[in-house]
Scaffold this motif. Structure first.
Motif, mmCIF file in Angstrom:
data_model
loop_
_atom_site.group_PDB
_atom_site.id
_atom_site.type_symbol
_atom_site.label_atom_id
_atom_site.label_comp_id
_atom_site.label_asym_id
_atom_site.label_seq_id
_atom_site.Cartn_x
_atom_site.Cartn_y
_atom_site.Cartn_z
ATOM 1 N N ALA A 20 0.831 -1.204 0.000
ATOM 2 C CA ALA A 20 0.000 0.000 0.000
ATOM 3 C C ALA A 20 0.865 1.254 0.000
ATOM 4 C CB ALA A 20 -0.938 -0.007 1.205
ATOM 5 N N ARG A 21 1.953 1.230 0.745
ATOM 6 C CA ARG A 21 2.863 2.382 0.754
ATOM 7 C C ARG A 21 3.401 2.652 -0.649
ATOM 8 N NH1 ARG A 21 8.550 2.129 3.896
ATOM 9 N NH2 ARG A 21 8.873 0.602 2.230
ATOM 10 N N ASP A 22 3.772 1.596 -1.369
ATOM 11 C CA ASP A 22 4.278 1.772 -2.733
ATOM 12 C C ASP A 22 3.229 2.434 -3.630
ATOM 13 O OD1 ASP A 22 6.655 0.610 -1.985
ATOM 14 O OD2 ASP A 22 6.193 -1.357 -2.863
ATOM 15 N N VAL A 23 1.978 2.015 -3.463
ATOM 16 C CA VAL A 23 0.904 2.592 -4.274
ATOM 17 C C VAL A 23 0.713 4.068 -3.927
ATOM 18 C CG1 VAL A 23 -1.583 2.530 -4.720
ATOM 19 C CG2 VAL A 23 -0.279 0.396 -4.638
ATOM 20 N N VAL A 24 0.711 4.394 -2.647
ATOM 21 C CA VAL A 24 0.552 5.794 -2.235
ATOM 22 C C VAL A 24 1.702 6.642 -2.763
ATOM 23 C CG1 VAL A 24 0.511 7.369 -0.260
ATOM 24 C CG2 VAL A 24 -0.807 5.254 -0.191
ATOM 25 N N ASP A 25 2.920 6.136 -2.650
ATOM 26 C CA ASP A 25 4.073 6.896 -3.143
ATOM 27 C C ASP A 25 3.975 7.141 -4.643
ATOM 28 O OD1 ASP A 25 5.177 7.087 -0.632
ATOM 29 O OD2 ASP A 25 6.561 5.398 -0.884
ATOM 30 N N ALA A 26 3.394 6.165 -5.358
ATOM 31 C CA ALA A 26 3.283 6.287 -6.813
ATOM 32 C C ALA A 26 2.275 7.347 -7.239
ATOM 33 C CB ALA A 26 2.905 4.938 -7.425
ATOM 34 N N THR A 27 1.414 7.805 -6.319
ATOM 35 C CA THR A 27 0.459 8.861 -6.669
ATOM 36 C C THR A 27 1.151 10.209 -6.823
ATOM 37 O OG1 THR A 27 -0.048 9.465 -4.369
ATOM 38 C CG2 THR A 27 -1.378 7.704 -5.386
ATOM 39 N N GLY A 28 2.356 10.323 -6.269
ATOM 40 C CA GLY A 28 3.056 11.594 -6.303
ATOM 41 C C GLY A 28 2.799 12.470 -5.092
ATOM 42 N N VAL A 29 1.876 12.075 -4.224
ATOM 43 C CA VAL A 29 1.652 12.813 -2.987
ATOM 44 C C VAL A 29 2.879 12.647 -2.093
ATOM 45 C CG1 VAL A 29 0.226 12.991 -0.912
ATOM 46 C CG2 VAL A 29 -0.845 12.532 -3.129
ATOM 47 N N SER A 30 3.395 13.741 -1.582
ATOM 48 C CA SER A 30 4.635 13.713 -0.805
ATOM 49 C C SER A 30 4.338 13.334 0.642
ATOM 50 C CB SER A 30 5.314 15.078 -0.860
ATOM 51 O OG SER A 30 6.530 15.055 -0.130
ATOM 52 N N ILE A 31 4.838 12.166 1.042
ATOM 53 C CA ILE A 31 4.616 11.667 2.401
ATOM 54 C C ILE A 31 5.933 11.231 3.009
ATOM 55 C CG2 ILE A 31 3.598 9.783 3.755
ATOM 56 C CD1 ILE A 31 1.152 9.924 2.012
ATOM 57 N N LYS A 32 6.152 11.653 4.231
ATOM 58 C CA LYS A 32 7.279 11.176 5.019
ATOM 59 C C LYS A 32 6.744 10.127 5.973
ATOM 60 C CE LYS A 32 10.929 12.579 8.238
ATOM 61 N NZ LYS A 32 11.493 13.722 9.016
ATOM 62 N N TRP A 33 7.178 8.887 5.757
ATOM 63 C CA TRP A 33 6.660 7.768 6.542
ATOM 64 C C TRP A 33 7.486 7.576 7.812
ATOM 65 C CZ3 TRP A 33 2.180 5.720 4.786
ATOM 66 C CH2 TRP A 33 1.870 5.866 3.435
ATOM 67 N N ASP A 34 6.807 7.527 8.926
ATOM 68 C CA ASP A 34 7.449 7.209 10.211
ATOM 69 C C ASP A 34 7.081 5.764 10.544
ATOM 70 O OD1 ASP A 34 8.636 7.215 12.696
ATOM 71 O OD2 ASP A 34 7.039 8.374 13.666
ATOM 72 N N VAL A 35 7.984 4.841 10.257
ATOM 73 C CA VAL A 35 7.698 3.418 10.430
ATOM 74 C C VAL A 35 7.939 3.019 11.883
ATOM 75 C CG1 VAL A 35 8.241 1.074 9.674
ATOM 76 C CG2 VAL A 35 8.371 2.981 8.045
ATOM 77 N N VAL A 36 6.913 2.502 12.535
ATOM 78 C CA VAL A 36 7.020 2.077 13.931
ATOM 79 C C VAL A 36 6.496 0.649 14.055
ATOM 80 C CG1 VAL A 36 6.900 4.390 14.918
ATOM 81 C CG2 VAL A 36 4.798 3.145 14.489
ATOM 82 N N GLU A 37 7.167 -0.141 14.843
ATOM 83 C CA GLU A 37 6.813 -1.552 14.994
ATOM 84 C C GLU A 37 5.866 -1.764 16.168
ATOM 85 O OE1 GLU A 37 7.512 -3.833 12.888
ATOM 86 O OE2 GLU A 37 8.946 -2.702 11.651
ATOM 87 N N ALA A 38 4.883 -2.623 15.958
ATOM 88 C CA ALA A 38 3.953 -3.018 17.014
ATOM 89 C C ALA A 38 3.578 -4.474 16.773
ATOM 90 C CB ALA A 38 2.711 -2.137 16.996
ATOM 91 N N GLY A 39 3.006 -5.102 17.779
ATOM 92 C CA GLY A 39 2.573 -6.487 17.616
ATOM 93 C C GLY A 39 3.469 -7.471 18.336
ATOM 94 N N GLU A 40 3.416 -8.724 17.888
ATOM 95 C CA GLU A 40 4.131 -9.796 18.586
ATOM 96 C C GLU A 40 5.637 -9.589 18.595
ATOM 97 O OE1 GLU A 40 1.387 -13.758 18.382
ATOM 98 O OE2 GLU A 40 2.667 -13.379 16.646
ATOM 99 N N ALA A 41 6.174 -8.951 17.564
ATOM 100 C CA ALA A 41 7.626 -8.801 17.454
ATOM 101 C C ALA A 41 8.219 -7.950 18.564
ATOM 102 C CB ALA A 41 7.978 -8.194 16.093
ATOM 103 N N VAL A 42 7.409 -7.065 19.158
ATOM 104 C CA VAL A 42 7.951 -6.171 20.194
ATOM 105 C C VAL A 42 7.554 -6.611 21.602
ATOM 106 C CG1 VAL A 42 7.967 -4.229 18.588
ATOM 107 C CG2 VAL A 42 5.986 -4.574 20.079
ATOM 108 N N MET A 43 6.802 -7.687 21.713
ATOM 109 C CA MET A 43 6.344 -8.142 23.028
ATOM 110 C C MET A 43 7.502 -8.463 23.968
ATOM 111 S SD MET A 43 3.042 -8.306 23.757
ATOM 112 C CE MET A 43 2.943 -9.663 24.931
#
Length: 334
Positions: A20-43
């Motif tokens: 989904a991020r790739d699709v959004v980036d392809a629209t040309g809308v300028s977004i700075k993504w702040d990637v944060v981890e949640a879920g089982e991996a951080v337990m």
């Protein structure tokens, strides 16, 4: 430039979220993504699937795109989704249900385009329950004027903004005369402020039947928490299932956009998950940001790929991978 929190999630979450991020980036809308981890991996490191830094990021950026997250079993933690809604007061759950040509359903010849607006904070889902002795349990249904008026006004404002014509309040006020009666009273009061939007109301069991019989007759449906949970899945079934059902949880100060389906850990890493629901959730996010043209292009790309049927995932009758499906959407957007 927009700052947006990206929560990849776990299971198939990262695959569909990054698609989904790739699709959004392809629209040309300028977004700075702040990637944060949640879920089982951080337990293991944080003792919770929802560390404070995730909430801090969303509070700062105001907008998040989220992949599905597995709810830990046996930890006492109810749900990351529930916790996000509570901590950020995301009181409105938005579930559009739109039919796409090429998706096999029982309603292929019926154009469905309706939206469920579900109150997110109270009703039986507030979780206020207890045992009454050893042989009975009691759950308390909370309906307040404030929450009811707020969610109904959200539904009408959404209808006005999106050019929709009708809002239907769903309830069981014939039996629960005080709780659902209060919700209906609030809906009728708020409706008076929007004379340009048609308003009606329907008992939830009758609504369930009508949605199966003639879903094309409905537009925006607003309802308390429990009914919204049930009817939104029913409506997803009308248009092809949770794999193409986007969602959003929206409050006054923040909004989180996410697919409705689960994390499917057994399919993780296989590049076979259907990212449609996450991509359409990202389109809802773009519309929330005011980027309507970009959102329309994303939906158009998805619709054309599904209608063509040559580059779709296994659940849509094809054998295209997650990444390749996203690239097909991008090509059709252009």
């Amino acid at each position: 430039m927009y700052n947006v929190t990206l929560i990849p999630g776990d299971g198939i979450g990262p695959e569909v979220a990054y698609a989904a991020r790739d699709v959004v980036d392809a629209t040309g809308v300028s977004i700075k993504w702040d990637v944060v981890e949640a879920g089982e991996a951080v337990m293991k490191d944080y003792g919770t699937p929802l560390p404070d830094y995730v909430l801090d990021s969303i509070r700062h950026n105001k907008v998040a795109l989220k992949g599905p997250i597995t709810t830990p079993v046996g930890t006492g933690f109810r749900s990351v989704n529930v916790a996000l809604r509570k901590e950020l007061d995301l009181y409105a759950n938005l579930r559009p249900c739109i039919s796409f040509k090429g998706v096999k359903t029982h309603y292929e010849d019926v154009p469905i385009d309706l939206v469920i607006v579900r109150e997110n904070t109270e009703d039986l889902y507030a979780g206020i329950e207890h045992m009454v002795g050893k042989h009975a349990a009691e759950s308390i249904k909370i309906i307040t004027r404030e929450a009811s008026e707020r969610i109904v006004r959200f539904a009408f404002e959404y209808a006005v903004r999106e050019g929709r014509k009708k809002v239907t309040a769903v309830h069981k006020a014939n039996i629960m005369k005080l709780t659902d009666g209060l919700f209906l009273e609030c809906a009728q009061k708020v409706a008076q402020d929007y004379p340009q939007i048609e308003f009606d109301n329907m008992i939830v069991d009758a609504m369930s039947m009508k949605l199966v019989q003639s879903p094309e007759n409905y537009d925006v449906l607003v309802m308390p928490n429990l009914y919204g949970d049930i009817l939104s899945d029913l409506c997803a079934g009308l248009v092809g299932g949770l794999g193409i059902a986007p969602g959003a949880n929206i409050g006054d100060d923040a909004a989180v956009f996410e697919p409705i389906h689960g994390s499917a850990p057994k399919r993780a890493g296989l590049n076979m998950a259907n990212p449609t629901a996450t991509i359409l959730s990202a389109a809802l996010m773009l519309r929330h940001l005011g980027e309507d043209e970009a959102a329309d292009r994303v939906v158009k790309g998805v619709a054309e790929v599904i209608a063509e049927g040559k580059e779709v995932t296994y659940d849509l009758g094809g054998n295209t991978g997650t990444k390749e499906y996203a690239q097909a959407v991008i090509r059709h957007m252009k």
